[in-house]
Design a protein around this motif. Sequence first.
Motif, short mmCIF file in Angstrom:
data_model
loop_
_atom_site.label_atom_id
_atom_site.label_comp_id
_atom_site.label_asym_id
_atom_site.label_seq_id
_atom_site.Cartn_x
_atom_site.Cartn_y
_atom_site.Cartn_z
N UNK A 21 -21.36 -57.93 -7.13
CA UNK A 21 -22.46 -58.71 -7.69
C UNK A 21 -23.57 -58.86 -6.66
N UNK A 22 -23.18 -59.15 -5.42
CA UNK A 22 -24.17 -59.28 -4.34
C UNK A 22 -24.99 -58.00 -4.22
N UNK A 23 -24.31 -56.86 -4.25
CA UNK A 23 -25.02 -55.58 -4.12
C UNK A 23 -25.95 -55.33 -5.30
N UNK A 24 -25.63 -55.93 -6.45
CA UNK A 24 -26.47 -55.77 -7.64
C UNK A 24 -27.53 -56.86 -7.73
N UNK A 25 -27.60 -57.73 -6.71
CA UNK A 25 -28.63 -58.78 -6.69
C UNK A 25 -28.31 -59.96 -7.57
N UNK A 52 -9.36 -47.47 -5.99
CA UNK A 52 -9.62 -48.65 -5.17
C UNK A 52 -10.31 -48.26 -3.87
N UNK A 53 -9.84 -47.18 -3.28
CA UNK A 53 -10.47 -46.68 -2.04
C UNK A 53 -11.94 -46.35 -2.30
N UNK A 54 -12.21 -45.70 -3.41
CA UNK A 54 -13.59 -45.30 -3.74
C UNK A 54 -14.49 -46.52 -3.92
N UNK A 55 -13.98 -47.54 -4.65
CA UNK A 55 -14.84 -48.69 -4.93
C UNK A 55 -15.05 -49.52 -3.66
N UNK A 56 -14.05 -49.59 -2.78
CA UNK A 56 -14.24 -50.31 -1.52
C UNK A 56 -15.30 -49.62 -0.67
N UNK A 57 -15.26 -48.30 -0.63
CA UNK A 57 -16.29 -47.56 0.13
C UNK A 57 -17.66 -47.80 -0.46
N UNK A 58 -17.74 -47.71 -1.79
CA UNK A 58 -19.04 -47.88 -2.46
C UNK A 58 -19.59 -49.28 -2.24
N UNK A 59 -18.68 -50.25 -2.06
CA UNK A 59 -19.12 -51.64 -1.86
C UNK A 59 -19.41 -51.93 -0.38
N UNK A 116 -23.12 -62.15 4.70
CA UNK A 116 -24.39 -62.08 3.97
C UNK A 116 -24.25 -62.28 2.47
N UNK A 117 -23.10 -62.79 2.03
CA UNK A 117 -22.91 -62.99 0.59
C UNK A 117 -23.21 -64.42 0.17
N UNK A 118 -22.85 -64.73 -1.05
CA UNK A 118 -23.02 -66.08 -1.56
C UNK A 118 -21.92 -66.99 -1.04
N UNK A 119 -21.97 -68.28 -1.43
CA UNK A 119 -20.96 -69.22 -0.94
C UNK A 119 -19.53 -68.81 -1.31
N UNK A 120 -18.66 -68.94 -0.33
CA UNK A 120 -17.22 -68.72 -0.53
C UNK A 120 -16.55 -69.98 0.00
N UNK A 121 -16.05 -70.81 -0.90
CA UNK A 121 -15.49 -72.10 -0.49
C UNK A 121 -13.98 -72.02 -0.46
N UNK A 122 -13.40 -72.21 0.73
CA UNK A 122 -11.95 -72.29 0.84
C UNK A 122 -11.52 -73.74 0.59
N UNK A 123 -10.24 -73.89 0.29
CA UNK A 123 -9.68 -75.22 -0.03
C UNK A 123 -10.52 -75.89 -1.12
#
Length: 176
Positions: A21-25, A52-59, A116-123
């Motif tokens: 999503x971040x990569x897509x704005x 999975x390998x392909x999508x991780x690389x692309x991301x 550089x992504x959006x908020x990631x809230x742990x706990x």
Amino acid sequence: MRTTVGIIGAGPAGLLLARLLHDAGIDSVVLESRDRAYVERRQRAGILEQGTVDVLRAAGAGERMDREGLRHDGIELRFAGRRHRVDFPGLTGGRSVMVYAQTEVCKDLIALQLEDGGPLLFEAEALAVEGAEGDRPSVRFRHEGREDVLTCDYVVGCDGFWGVARKAVPVGLSQV
Ligand SMILES: Cc1cc2nc3c(=O)[nH]c(=O)nc-3n(C[C@H](O)[C@H](O)[C@H](O)COP(=O)(O)OP(=O)(O)OC[C@H]3O[C@@H](n4cnc5c(N)ncnc54)[C@H](O)[C@@H]3O)c2cc1C
């Protein structure tokens, strides 16, 4: 709190979705009930299939995987005194699998998200998804001892089979 996509769960699915999503704005907020150390140490998968390998690389999350992971091109079955090689690339037009632990995938995606992504809230435990049938769904969650509400355009449940998101899918829309 307001976002376009509210994501419940920072396992590989939630983290990768946040990155795509971040990569897509498109902005998102990830809510994860556990702490960062727990998520980064939770042992599960060890083999990543080619898709999975392909999508991780692309991301943009494949750099350490390509450096430290082990490409696995096949297996050998032995019976009746003979060896039988199952050659993955030869049988699939070049596809193989990667030995790279899920803990490492999560570490890589968390590092990118925090960088550089959006908020990631742990706990931050999602308690309920509300308004799932309307156009302003929200997630009620507890973070740092307080209850809060994340209002979204979309809520994505990446919290596994037993998570709260599944229960919010209206009867009749659920496939299982
Ligand atoms: C022993 C084992 C071995 C495996 N081996 C492989 C393998 O070799 N290859 C392979 O491809 N797959 C393997 N898998 C499957 C793989 O681990 C799963 O497919 C993967 O973990 C699913 O990722 P996910 O992000 O959908 O869910 P999960 O990894 O389950 O992540 C869900 C996240 O949601 C969080 N959460 C839950 N409830 C809430 C809440 N209320 N609020 C906020 N957060 C919440 C959880 O803490 C968790 O971080 C294995 C699984 C196991 C158990």
